[in-house]
Structure formats: structure tokens, C-alpha cells
Design a protein around this motif. Sequence first.
Motif, PDB file in Angstrom:
ATOM      1  N   GLY A   1       0.822  -1.201   0.000  1.00 10.87           N
ATOM      2  CA  GLY A   1       0.000   0.000   0.000  1.00 10.87           C
ATOM      3  C   GLY A   1       0.856   1.250   0.000  1.00 10.87           C
ATOM      4  O   GLY A   1       1.860   1.323   0.717  1.00 10.87           O
ATOM      5  N   VAL A   2       0.489   2.224  -0.814  1.00  7.48           N
ATOM      6  CA  VAL A   2       1.176   3.519  -0.859  1.00  7.48           C
ATOM      7  C   VAL A   2       0.212   4.577  -0.333  1.00  7.48           C
ATOM      8  O   VAL A   2      -0.922   4.693  -0.824  1.00  7.48           O
TER       9      VAL A   2
ATOM     10  N   ARG B   1      -0.910  -5.443  -7.531  1.00  6.16           N
ATOM     11  CA  ARG B   1      -0.290  -5.762  -6.242  1.00  6.16           C
ATOM     12  C   ARG B   1       0.024  -4.520  -5.418  1.00  6.16           C
ATOM     13  O   ARG B   1       0.550  -4.631  -4.303  1.00  6.16           O
ATOM     14  N   VAL B   2      -0.277  -3.335  -5.952  1.00  6.72           N
ATOM     15  CA  VAL B   2       0.000  -2.087  -5.239  1.00  6.72           C
ATOM     16  C   VAL B   2      -1.280  -1.250  -5.187  1.00  6.72           C
ATOM     17  O   VAL B   2      -1.877  -0.955  -6.219  1.00  6.72           O
ATOM     18  N   ALA B   3      -1.679  -0.899  -3.987  1.00  3.11           N
ATOM     19  CA  ALA B   3      -2.859  -0.055  -3.785  1.00  3.11           C
ATOM     20  C   ALA B   3      -2.403   1.330  -3.343  1.00  3.11           C
ATOM     21  O   ALA B   3      -1.395   1.481  -2.664  1.00  3.11           O
ATOM     22  N   VAL B   4      -3.150   2.351  -3.739  1.00  2.00           N
ATOM     23  CA  VAL B   4      -2.798   3.737  -3.412  1.00  2.00           C
ATOM     24  C   VAL B   4      -3.959   4.401  -2.690  1.00  2.00           C
ATOM     25  O   VAL B   4      -5.113   4.294  -3.121  1.00  2.00           O
TER      26      VAL B   4
ATOM     27  N   CYS C   1      -3.159  -5.244   2.122  1.00  2.00           N
ATOM     28  CA  CYS C   1      -1.770  -4.764   2.153  1.00  2.00           C
ATOM     29  C   CYS C   1      -1.110  -5.132   3.474  1.00  2.00           C
ATOM     30  O   CYS C   1      -1.667  -4.878   4.547  1.00  2.00           O
ATOM     31  N   ASP C   2       0.077  -5.713   3.396  1.00  2.00           N
ATOM     32  CA  ASP C   2       0.835  -6.014   4.606  1.00  2.00           C
ATOM     33  C   ASP C   2       2.129  -5.214   4.682  1.00  2.00           C
ATOM     34  O   ASP C   2       2.913  -5.375   5.609  1.00  2.00           O
TER      35      ASP C   2
END
Length: 361
Positions: free
Chosen positions: A31-32, A129-132, A155-156
Motif C-alpha cells: 500500500g502507498v 499488487r500495489v494499492a494507493v 496490504c501487509d
Amino acid sequence: MTVALAPARAAMAATGPLPTGHPAVMPRKVGVLLSNLGTPDATDYWSMRRYLAEFLSDKRVIEAPRALWWVILNGIILTTRPGRKGKDYDTIWNRELNESPLKTITRGQSDKLAASIAGGLLGEAAVGRVAVEWGMRYGNPSIRSALERLQAQGCDRFLLVPLYPQYAAATSATACDKAFEALMTMRWQPALRVAPAYHDEPAYIAALARSLRDGLAKLDFEPEVIIASFHGVPKDYLLKGDPYHCQCAKTARLLREAMGLGPDKLMLTFQSRFGRSEWLQPYTDETIKALAAKGVKRLAVITPGFSADCLETIEEIGGENAEYFMHGGGEKFARIECLNDSPDGMAVIESIVQRELMGWV
């Protein structure tokens, strides 16, 4: 409990029930979180009072003795200041979305970053694989709520990106404080990285120089002087070891070099002082008044310490300080917009995220 179990449920939904006795393990997802200072929910007195109370109660923002400051804050400031600041916010309010420009722009930065990642910014293997998410240190949406949304998506590992080019305890550090405070309540605590300040990053300096050149090219005049105005902090913070002043000075120097300008042509100043104590100097408002008094007729101001336009750039620089200059005899004044969610602004954010996610994606 609902938030804490959400990643496990998401994993079970994706992979099917696990054998009895095996714990649910979420898919590895990053997670960003983009974070900026904050914004009131509305411009009315009580909305402004809530926002200012949260902001000015932060021990990193106001380092005065607590008992004395409590009396001043609750007895004077929160009685008089909400009305005045509400009127200022009302002059820049985004009527269509009923929110401040900072909120609109930060959402835009988050949405565009998510779109870039979905388009392959971090490579095909990172797609999906990346959430914002985005959150504000003060006001809504909060940093805590953004972290909870990321955790609910599975997200971990979190990357916190405080959108402050120059580090200050009153900005970057307090954003970290709020994130750490939220993590303290999580049973399944994620790993956390924090992107450092980027005051001298080549991508940031190049973006500032392009933005300044583009902004100047749109004017119908050539400024005699350009001011690079940064948000001020009390001088005492510098003496206690805060690196903010030095980082602002380096940004200004690198921008001068990129533009081929001397210190008399591109001047460093500090704005938005509050209270009676001495703040970092030279002060923006006094410098602008002095330039007008000396006969300078054409002036432009850029605000490199802000990643997004807000009350301090739009109203304080573009309104209040523009009036000082024109009333003092100036003839032409221009405020150069912040990088915001422009292509140049997003190039900076994307370069930071790419670098800081190495090894995770």
C-alpha cells in the motif's frame, strides 16, 4: 475487529477455504499512502474551529509550554481565528466539489499515481499488487482511515509518502507520528517505510525549473525579481536542530543553478509566520513590500515548499501579498502554481515511489 480480519477474509475469498488448523494468509500486497497537511471540512465557524484545534494542539507544531498554550489557544485563538480563516478559505473554496483545493489536488495525485501503477509504472508484475490511498494529517480523510483502507485491501506493507519536499518536525515528523499511532492499535501490524524529504532530488529540481520556465513563458511581462517563498517556522526550531531552513536554502540554490539565476534575481524568503516570536527570515511579506518601495515594478513568486496549492499559496501569496506589492507601487505580479498533479508534479511523486518500493515490488 472488522478491519483486522478483512485481509484474511480477502485472502480466503481469493483462494478458497484453507484446511482446518491453517491460518489465513493474505496475498502479498503493498500500500502507498500519500499524505499532506490537511483541510477543514467546510468554511463555517465550527468546521474551522475543529480543524484549527487539531492543528494547533499538535505539540510538534506549537512547542510552547502546554498549560500556557492551552489558555491562549482556547481562550483567544479558537474564539477569534476560525471566523477570519473561514473567510479566507471561502475565497478559494472548490464550490463544485465543496472542498478545499488541497483536498482536490491530493486526491488527483493519488488517482493519477494509481493509474500510472496500473499502467505499468512499477512493471507488469506489480500491476494489481500495489494499492494507493491518500490521507491528511489534520482533518479528513485521516491518515488512520487511509491505513485502514489499505489494510482492508490486503496490504501487509505500507509506504508512507509525506508530500513535503523539505523535512520539518512540524510537517514530516508529525505525519509519521500519526501513522505510528494508528499502527499501535493494529493486531496484524504491517511493515512500514517512510519516504524521506526530497528537497534536493534531481527529479524535483528539474520539475521545479520546468514549471517555473513554463509559468514565466505564459506571462505578458518579464519579472525583475523572482521570489521563492517557503512556509516559515519559528527560528527557535532551527536552533534546536531542525534541518528545514538548510533544506529550503539548498532547494533555492539548486533551482537558481538550474535556471541560471543569481541570488538577487531569485530570492529566498519565508511566509506564514504566526504569533510574536521570531521566525525564519527574510519574511516574504516584508521582502515584497521592500522591493516595491525600491521601485521594482514586476514580480513573480514561486512556492517550492508546497507540493500542492492551498490557502497559503493561493490566498496568502496570490491575494494578500499581491496586494502589498501593487499598493506599494508595483505594476505586474504573478503567482506561479505549485507542481500539483501536473505531469511534472506526478513525475516527482512517481520517481519517489519507484525508488522507495525497490525490493517490495
